[in-house]
Design a protein around this motif. Sequence first.
Motif, PDB file in Angstrom:
ATOM      1  N   ASP A  58       0.855  -1.194   0.000  1.00 50.78           N
ATOM      2  CA  ASP A  58       0.000   0.000   0.000  1.00 50.78           C
ATOM      3  C   ASP A  58       0.892   1.245   0.000  1.00 50.78           C
ATOM      4  O   ASP A  58       0.667   2.195   0.737  1.00 50.78           O
ATOM      5  N   HIS A 101      -2.070  -0.546  11.767  1.00 46.91           N
ATOM      6  CA  HIS A 101      -1.567  -1.808  11.222  1.00 46.91           C
ATOM      7  C   HIS A 101      -0.090  -1.650  10.899  1.00 46.91           C
ATOM      8  O   HIS A 101       0.408  -0.531  10.814  1.00 46.91           O
ATOM      9  N   ARG A 190       0.867  13.245  11.397  1.00 47.18           N
ATOM     10  CA  ARG A 190      -0.443  13.020  10.802  1.00 47.18           C
ATOM     11  C   ARG A 190      -0.726  11.552  11.119  1.00 47.18           C
ATOM     12  O   ARG A 190       0.092  10.681  10.841  1.00 47.18           O
ATOM     13  N   ASP A 192      -2.608   8.172  10.822  1.00 53.63           N
ATOM     14  CA  ASP A 192      -3.368   7.416   9.820  1.00 53.63           C
ATOM     15  C   ASP A 192      -4.538   6.646  10.443  1.00 53.63           C
ATOM     16  O   ASP A 192      -4.355   5.962  11.459  1.00 53.63           O
ATOM     17  N   GLU A 246      -6.305  11.432  10.940  1.00 54.11           N
ATOM     18  CA  GLU A 246      -7.113  11.140   9.768  1.00 54.11           C
ATOM     19  C   GLU A 246      -8.323  10.351  10.252  1.00 54.11           C
ATOM     20  O   GLU A 246      -8.161   9.330  10.935  1.00 54.11           O
ATOM     21  N   HIS A 318      -2.839  12.225  -1.270  1.00 56.03           N
ATOM     22  CA  HIS A 318      -2.447  11.031  -2.027  1.00 56.03           C
ATOM     23  C   HIS A 318      -3.578  10.023  -2.165  1.00 56.03           C
ATOM     24  O   HIS A 318      -3.414   9.016  -2.848  1.00 56.03           O
ATOM     25  N   ASP A 319      -4.704  10.243  -1.488  1.00 58.73           N
ATOM     26  CA  ASP A 319      -5.825   9.297  -1.549  1.00 58.73           C
ATOM     27  C   ASP A 319      -6.945   9.763  -2.472  1.00 58.73           C
ATOM     28  O   ASP A 319      -7.965   9.075  -2.579  1.00 58.73           O
ATOM     29  N   ARG A 402      -6.621   6.655  -6.888  1.00 56.02           N
ATOM     30  CA  ARG A 402      -5.613   7.393  -6.125  1.00 56.02           C
ATOM     31  C   ARG A 402      -4.326   7.542  -6.938  1.00 56.02           C
ATOM     32  O   ARG A 402      -3.496   8.395  -6.649  1.00 56.02           O
TER      33      ARG A 402
END
Length: 546
Positions: A58, A101, A190, A192, A246, A318-319, A402
């Motif tokens: 990812d 994760h 930031r 996630d 986020e 970026h998403d 993305r």
Amino acid sequence: MDWFKEMSFYQIWTRSFSDGNGDGIGDLYGVYDKLEYVKSIGVDGIWFSPIYPSPNADYGYDISDYRNIHPDFGTLEQFQKVLNKAHRLGLKIIMDLVVNHTSDEHFWFQESRKGKDNPYSDYYIWRDEPNNWDSLFEGKAWEYDEMRGQYYLHLFSKKQPDLNMDNPKVRQEVKDIMKFWLDMGVDGFREDVINFISKREGLPDGIPFVPAIGGMMHYKDGPHIHEYMAEFRKVAERYHAVQIGEGPMTNLNSAMRYLTGDSKSLDMMISFDHMMADCLFTEYVNLPFSLVRFKHAVSRWQTALNGKSWNVLYLENHDHPRIISRYGNEDFWRESGTMLAICYLFLQGTPFIYQGQEIGMTNIKLPTIDHYKDIASRKNYERFLSFEPPEKRLHRVHVSSRDSARTPMQWDNSKNAGFSPVEPWFYVNPNYKEINVKSQQDNYFSILNIYRRCLALRKKSKTLLHGSYREFYPMHPTLYMYERVYEKIHYLVICSFSEKKQTVTLPKEYQGKKLQLVMYNIAGHEDGSDPVFTPYEARVYRCRFD
Ligand code: NOJ
């Protein structure tokens, strides 16, 4: 601690920013050389999407070592050089903290698999029987591991096993990781999908037959989230570090608990509401853009947070695919790109600008799904296999992938857009000959220079930084008008979202007032008195109310 309030940030997705060592992959050598450019935009800080070692299932959000730099990007020494130079230039640095994760290649997971006696056994969420939750990226949220003889939970890809945050050792690891980077000198994080880190005890089944998000009620804003967040907050506070969360699917009410009161654990929350004005989650349902929906979302957050907390202002990261291709209009590329800049940079909050947004980069349309690299795009293409013909699914990818945000940065019109001397790791958007930094440097009305002027104007004005917000004509389908007010100084921001001319009526209180035009995006319109707005015209007036 609110040093971030008068700042703006530039987000770097390093792999596609600038290749400094000539291997086709963006890196920290390239970043080092481009810091003056970043500074020239007028921002005050950089958020790095993950730059740690990662197998890239990812693209960096699957971390295999939290205390190092991906060899593709350089070394810890090179990162320290970037950090020092950024600080010399007056730029803060915030890192991505991805702790819902890890990668399945992380040492902790490799150990955890070995069995229940292993010291890392409870670092992850293992079960003999899976529940009915779906992964947000692919199929079911559970994968069977032969070695352990159990299933592990992965809310994202199966190469991203979820950490067990209920384990105090895992929380200690998170705090140690934070300290590691803060000791090095970074200025914050930031965080996630931070609202997913606490899962409901017993992991009950979610709503059956609801794809992807059926189990979400059991892990979004979970039972211990605020306790865990308080622990992380303590670390950040010791360093005066900023924390930006986020929050996918966060609604305003639940966001407030992270942002205010005794449970305050974040300085800002990245909301998704205003990014759903043309979709229900970018990759699932595409809808025509609705300005009313967009304004409604923005206004709710602006109003609710005023005086209580602080907004993250963004249109790209970026998403998300590129904003001109979504809320703007590629046929009015410069006009809509500059209008969109004006429309959000004067809201209350801290603006974030994603690499390439400041030059109006647009979506890429690749010929087949195999050309795409992003796991979410590829898996969603498969997800709709039985419902939709391939052309329709490819269209969905074109408008929502993305990967459109991840094409190499377009620096100039030379080979590979000046991103790299060799063939880049990913496709350069063929429009780089027209859309690039170099061609916009000296053009007063270029998208780049409008971003620069907006940021400079914002910084000089107490009203634009701290003033209250009020929207006019909320139901108008093609006009976004709002004011910012601080003491006697008002700013009125008017943006046309139409490809046709439209006549604008000023709100009563502004009629007959002396209005000073302080920002505009159409050459020759400096007079500012014409009530007719040309396609995608935007103006900002300053006005004193005595
Ligand atoms: C949010 C990140 O922004 C996104 O890029 C990533 O795929 C997911 N979280 C999972 O880490």
